[in-house]
Scaffold this motif. Sequence first.
Motif, short mmCIF file in Angstrom:
data_model
loop_
_atom_site.label_atom_id
_atom_site.label_comp_id
_atom_site.label_asym_id
_atom_site.label_seq_id
_atom_site.Cartn_x
_atom_site.Cartn_y
_atom_site.Cartn_z
N ALA A 108 0.83 -1.21 0.00
CA ALA A 108 0.00 0.00 0.00
C ALA A 108 0.86 1.26 0.00
CB ALA A 108 -0.94 0.00 1.20
N GLU A 109 1.94 1.25 0.79
CA GLU A 109 2.86 2.39 0.83
C GLU A 109 3.50 2.61 -0.53
OE1 GLU A 109 3.76 4.60 3.14
OE2 GLU A 109 2.35 3.91 4.66
N ARG A 110 3.85 1.52 -1.19
CA ARG A 110 4.45 1.63 -2.52
C ARG A 110 3.49 2.30 -3.49
NH1 ARG A 110 6.58 -3.73 -1.39
NH2 ARG A 110 4.96 -4.74 -2.65
N LEU A 111 2.24 1.87 -3.43
CA LEU A 111 1.24 2.45 -4.34
C LEU A 111 1.02 3.93 -4.04
CD1 LEU A 111 -0.88 2.20 -6.53
CD2 LEU A 111 -2.45 1.25 -4.84
N LEU A 112 0.88 4.27 -2.79
CA LEU A 112 0.61 5.65 -2.41
C LEU A 112 1.81 6.57 -2.68
CD1 LEU A 112 -1.33 4.98 0.91
CD2 LEU A 112 -2.30 5.85 -1.23
N SER A 113 3.01 6.00 -2.66
CA SER A 113 4.20 6.83 -2.89
C SER A 113 4.27 7.36 -4.31
CB SER A 113 5.47 6.03 -2.57
OG SER A 113 5.69 5.00 -3.52
N VAL A 114 3.49 6.78 -5.21
CA VAL A 114 3.43 7.31 -6.58
C VAL A 114 2.98 8.77 -6.55
CG1 VAL A 114 2.22 7.12 -8.78
CG2 VAL A 114 3.03 5.05 -7.62
N PHE A 115 2.09 9.10 -5.62
CA PHE A 115 1.60 10.47 -5.52
C PHE A 115 2.66 11.41 -4.96
CE2 PHE A 115 -2.14 7.81 -5.72
CZ PHE A 115 -2.93 8.47 -6.64
N ASP A 116 3.60 10.87 -4.17
CA ASP A 116 4.73 11.68 -3.71
C ASP A 116 5.59 12.10 -4.91
OD1 ASP A 116 3.99 11.38 -1.02
OD2 ASP A 116 5.12 9.52 -0.83
N SER A 117 5.79 11.15 -5.82
CA SER A 117 6.54 11.46 -7.03
C SER A 117 5.83 12.50 -7.87
CB SER A 117 6.76 10.18 -7.85
OG SER A 117 7.43 10.47 -9.05
N LEU A 118 4.52 12.36 -7.99
CA LEU A 118 3.75 13.34 -8.74
C LEU A 118 3.87 14.73 -8.11
CD1 LEU A 118 0.48 11.37 -9.59
CD2 LEU A 118 2.36 11.93 -11.13
N ARG A 119 3.83 14.81 -6.79
CA ARG A 119 3.93 16.10 -6.12
C ARG A 119 5.24 16.79 -6.47
NH1 ARG A 119 4.73 14.55 -1.47
NH2 ARG A 119 2.58 14.05 -0.87
N GLU A 120 6.34 16.04 -6.46
CA GLU A 120 7.63 16.62 -6.81
C GLU A 120 7.63 17.13 -8.24
OE1 GLU A 120 10.93 14.11 -6.02
OE2 GLU A 120 10.35 13.68 -3.94
N TRP A 121 7.03 16.37 -9.13
CA TRP A 121 6.95 16.77 -10.54
C TRP A 121 6.11 18.04 -10.69
CZ3 TRP A 121 3.30 14.25 -14.57
CH2 TRP A 121 3.62 14.70 -15.86
N PHE A 122 4.97 18.07 -10.01
CA PHE A 122 4.08 19.23 -10.10
C PHE A 122 4.75 20.51 -9.60
CE2 PHE A 122 0.20 16.25 -9.26
CZ PHE A 122 0.38 15.67 -10.50
N ALA A 123 5.70 20.37 -8.69
CA ALA A 123 6.36 21.53 -8.10
C ALA A 123 7.43 22.14 -9.00
CB ALA A 123 6.99 21.15 -6.75
N MET A 124 7.79 21.44 -10.07
CA MET A 124 8.80 21.98 -10.99
C MET A 124 8.26 23.23 -11.67
SD MET A 124 11.50 20.08 -10.86
CE MET A 124 12.34 20.62 -12.35
N PRO A 125 9.04 24.32 -11.72
CA PRO A 125 8.56 25.56 -12.37
C PRO A 125 8.17 25.34 -13.83
CG PRO A 125 10.54 25.98 -11.08
CD PRO A 125 10.37 24.49 -11.11
N SER A 126 8.82 24.41 -14.50
CA SER A 126 8.55 24.19 -15.92
C SER A 126 7.55 23.07 -16.18
CB SER A 126 9.87 23.88 -16.64
OG SER A 126 10.58 22.86 -15.97
N PHE A 127 6.86 22.61 -15.13
CA PHE A 127 5.84 21.57 -15.30
C PHE A 127 4.78 22.04 -16.30
CE2 PHE A 127 1.58 20.18 -13.74
CZ PHE A 127 1.67 18.85 -14.13
N ARG A 128 4.50 21.20 -17.28
CA ARG A 128 3.52 21.55 -18.33
C ARG A 128 2.42 20.50 -18.47
NH1 ARG A 128 6.02 25.41 -17.61
NH2 ARG A 128 7.14 26.77 -19.07
N GLY A 129 2.20 19.73 -17.43
CA GLY A 129 1.16 18.71 -17.49
C GLY A 129 1.62 17.46 -18.19
N CYS A 130 0.68 16.63 -18.58
CA CYS A 130 0.97 15.35 -19.22
C CYS A 130 1.26 15.55 -20.70
CB CYS A 130 -0.22 14.40 -19.03
SG CYS A 130 -0.03 12.83 -19.92
N ALA A 131 2.44 15.14 -21.13
CA ALA A 131 2.82 15.29 -22.54
C ALA A 131 1.89 14.53 -23.46
CB ALA A 131 4.26 14.80 -22.74
N PHE A 132 1.31 13.44 -22.96
CA PHE A 132 0.46 12.59 -23.80
C PHE A 132 -0.94 13.20 -23.97
CE2 PHE A 132 3.85 10.19 -22.01
CZ PHE A 132 4.32 9.46 -23.09
N VAL A 133 -1.43 13.82 -22.93
CA VAL A 133 -2.68 14.56 -23.05
C VAL A 133 -2.48 15.75 -23.97
CG1 VAL A 133 -4.38 15.96 -21.82
CG2 VAL A 133 -3.58 13.80 -20.83
#
Length: 211
Positions: A93-118
């Motif tokens: 469960a911790e492994r699964l939930l940690s995916v959102f920790d990774s997303l948070r770090e990505w979202f915090a990047m100044p140059s974050f532009r969303g999902c490239a595939f979308v």
Amino acid sequence: MQLQLRSGVLFVTPAERAETKRDLIVEEASRLMYERGTGLGVDTLVSEIGVAKMTLYKHFPTKTDLIVACLEHLDDCHRARLSGQVDWSSSPAERLLSVFDSLREWFAMPSFRGCAFVNATVELADTSPPVRNAVREHKNAMRAWVVKLVEECELPNANFVASQIAQLMEGATTTALLERDPAVADVAQATALQVLDKAKASTGASAPLRR
């Protein structure tokens, strides 16, 4: 392999980059098109990448070929980013939930532009079947990865639960782009925990999952 985050996209470090012109073109074009969109002109691409137009066309006869190659590269990078943040010694469960920790770090990047595939879907997929197929393959692969993480939690209806988690990931990415707030990952993570707790409760287990 050493990885670094540039322009909201994960790339290998300079020391680890492939030496071929093709790989250089794909890596740099991926970065540029993530920053500015797939509509970026070929003249701009070759100028900023630093290759001759003939060299680009040698490896990629059409711009669509280049875009598909970039999406395949971004698929590898995105999955490496997510899995690289997972503590594989923790509980399922911790492994699964940690995916959102990774997303948070990505979202915090100044140059974050969303999902490239979308982004590619909005820009091109309606008129470009190869791009649409590349986007579909990425989404299917991501869904399969989430299914595997859910199955490791030994929960029933793994496919349905994985669909819920995947939609939370997608929704958080879009909302983070619109609101410029990395905290949306925390909201999605808390909701994912509720999804897992509900699924666990359906098995008759009394102890809820805890983050």
